[in-house]
Scaffold this active site. Structure first.
Site, mmCIF file in Angstrom:
data_model
loop_
_atom_site.group_PDB
_atom_site.id
_atom_site.type_symbol
_atom_site.label_atom_id
_atom_site.label_comp_id
_atom_site.label_asym_id
_atom_site.label_seq_id
_atom_site.Cartn_x
_atom_site.Cartn_y
_atom_site.Cartn_z
ATOM 1 N N CYS A 184 0.838 -1.195 0.000
ATOM 2 C CA CYS A 184 0.000 0.000 0.000
ATOM 3 C C CYS A 184 0.879 1.254 0.000
ATOM 4 C CB CYS A 184 -0.914 0.018 1.235
ATOM 5 S SG CYS A 184 -2.002 -1.406 1.392
ATOM 6 N N HIS A 188 1.087 5.138 -1.520
ATOM 7 C CA HIS A 188 0.455 6.047 -0.564
ATOM 8 C C HIS A 188 1.347 6.448 0.605
ATOM 9 C CE1 HIS A 188 -3.374 5.635 -2.632
ATOM 10 N NE2 HIS A 188 -3.262 4.324 -2.581
ATOM 11 N N ARG A 232 -12.762 -0.653 -1.862
ATOM 12 C CA ARG A 232 -11.583 0.093 -2.289
ATOM 13 C C ARG A 232 -10.307 -0.710 -2.024
ATOM 14 N NH1 ARG A 232 -9.741 3.309 -5.930
ATOM 15 N NH2 ARG A 232 -8.660 1.331 -6.118
ATOM 16 N N CYS A 236 -7.605 -2.284 -4.662
ATOM 17 C CA CYS A 236 -6.169 -2.012 -4.583
ATOM 18 C C CYS A 236 -5.363 -3.309 -4.620
ATOM 19 C CB CYS A 236 -5.848 -1.239 -3.307
ATOM 20 S SG CYS A 236 -6.298 0.511 -3.348
#
Length: 275
Positions: A184, A188, A232, A236
């Site tokens: 992730c 991000h 979501r 991802c």
């Protein structure tokens, strides 16, 4: 030799010019998208996600399932049937389930225990395809989230099992794995990253997380449906070519917990509007 050098120089200048034009076009397009979002924000009733929120409220109050009862006795953490402000304090530990749960996982549990639904049937295909409306569980979650709009994220996550889940969520956020060796954090955990026209939020930063996390569930204009936080995260993982992230698993709840904690104090504005 001079001709070849001049040719290479001309090609390089041309390529750089093309890149500059493309970047400028991308910036103009992104500004146009942001203007569109702002127009929708200025007229909140134009948000299509509110239709799914209304549908979720109706589903909450309608007798359904093998037991033909409503969800009005579902305890989201503030007592049976109390919805307002509950989303702001989720995820949390629930003694009756002996688990930390986010809103979707808790609703799934209530649908099983109160209404008699088989959770395996629901998690088999829990998310909508492009152009399809959000599934029933997602609609209810959207309504529950909407009932905390304007409030601040305030999940305590200070009990022993909550701390374990939070630590797992942080580990998963930064752990690189899968065929692309992604995490992730690859997308991000830094400022200014983007995929094509899409700017990527710096979710590892509390200030940025406070702006973004509270907008989920959100109506996505590109897919014309509401997408919940569990959806979501599922998407991802799919984009990273990771194993499927099933709704309600410890991993999915842990990631929601980590993001919620990063967004602590941020305002909830659900359903939000996304590209």
């Amino acid at each position: 030799m001079k001709f070849r050098t001049a040719l290479v120089t001309a090609v390089c200048i041309g390529a750089l010019s093309a890149i500059g034009v493309a970047v400028a076009q991308d910036a103009d397009t992104e500004k146009g998208i942001e203007r569109y979002r702002q127009m929708l924000r200025e007229d909140p009733w134009s948000n299509p996600g509110l239709l799914d929120s209304d549908r979720g409220e109706a589903l909450w109050k309608t007798p359904r399932g093998p037991k033909n009862v409503t969800l009005e006795q579902c305890d989201l953490g503030k007592g049976p049937g109390k919805v307002e402000g509950a989303f702001a304090e989720l995820p949390r530990y629930f003694k009756d389930a002996d688990r930390v749960m986010d809103v979707e996982t808790r609703l799934l549990w209530c649908m099983e225990k109160l209404q008699g639904f088989n959770p395996a049937d629901i998690v088999k295909r829990p998310h909508p395809g492009g152009g399809q409306p959000v599934k029933e569980l997602g609609a209810i979650a959207t309504w529950v989230a909407n009932q905390s709009s304007g409030q601040k994220y305030a999940a305590k996550l200070d009990l022993p099992k909550e701390k374990e889940v939070l630590a797992l969520g942080e580990d998963l956020f930064f752990r690189r794995s899968g065929p692309f060796d992604f995490s992730c954090a690859t997308c991000h955990a830094a400022e200014g990253l983007r995929i094509r026209l899409q700017g990527l939020p710096y979710l590892a930063d509390t200030k940025e997380a406070r702006k973004v996390v509270g907008e989920w569930p959100a109506y996505r204009v590109s897919s014309t449906h509401v997408m919940t936080m569990q959806h979501r995260l599922y998407d991802c993982y799919w984009q990273m070519r990771m194993p499927q992230l099933q709704m309600g698993t410890d991993a999915s709840v842990a990631l929601v917990a980590y993001l919620t904690k990063k967004a602590e104090g941020g305002e909830i504005a659900a359903p939000g509007l996304k590209r």
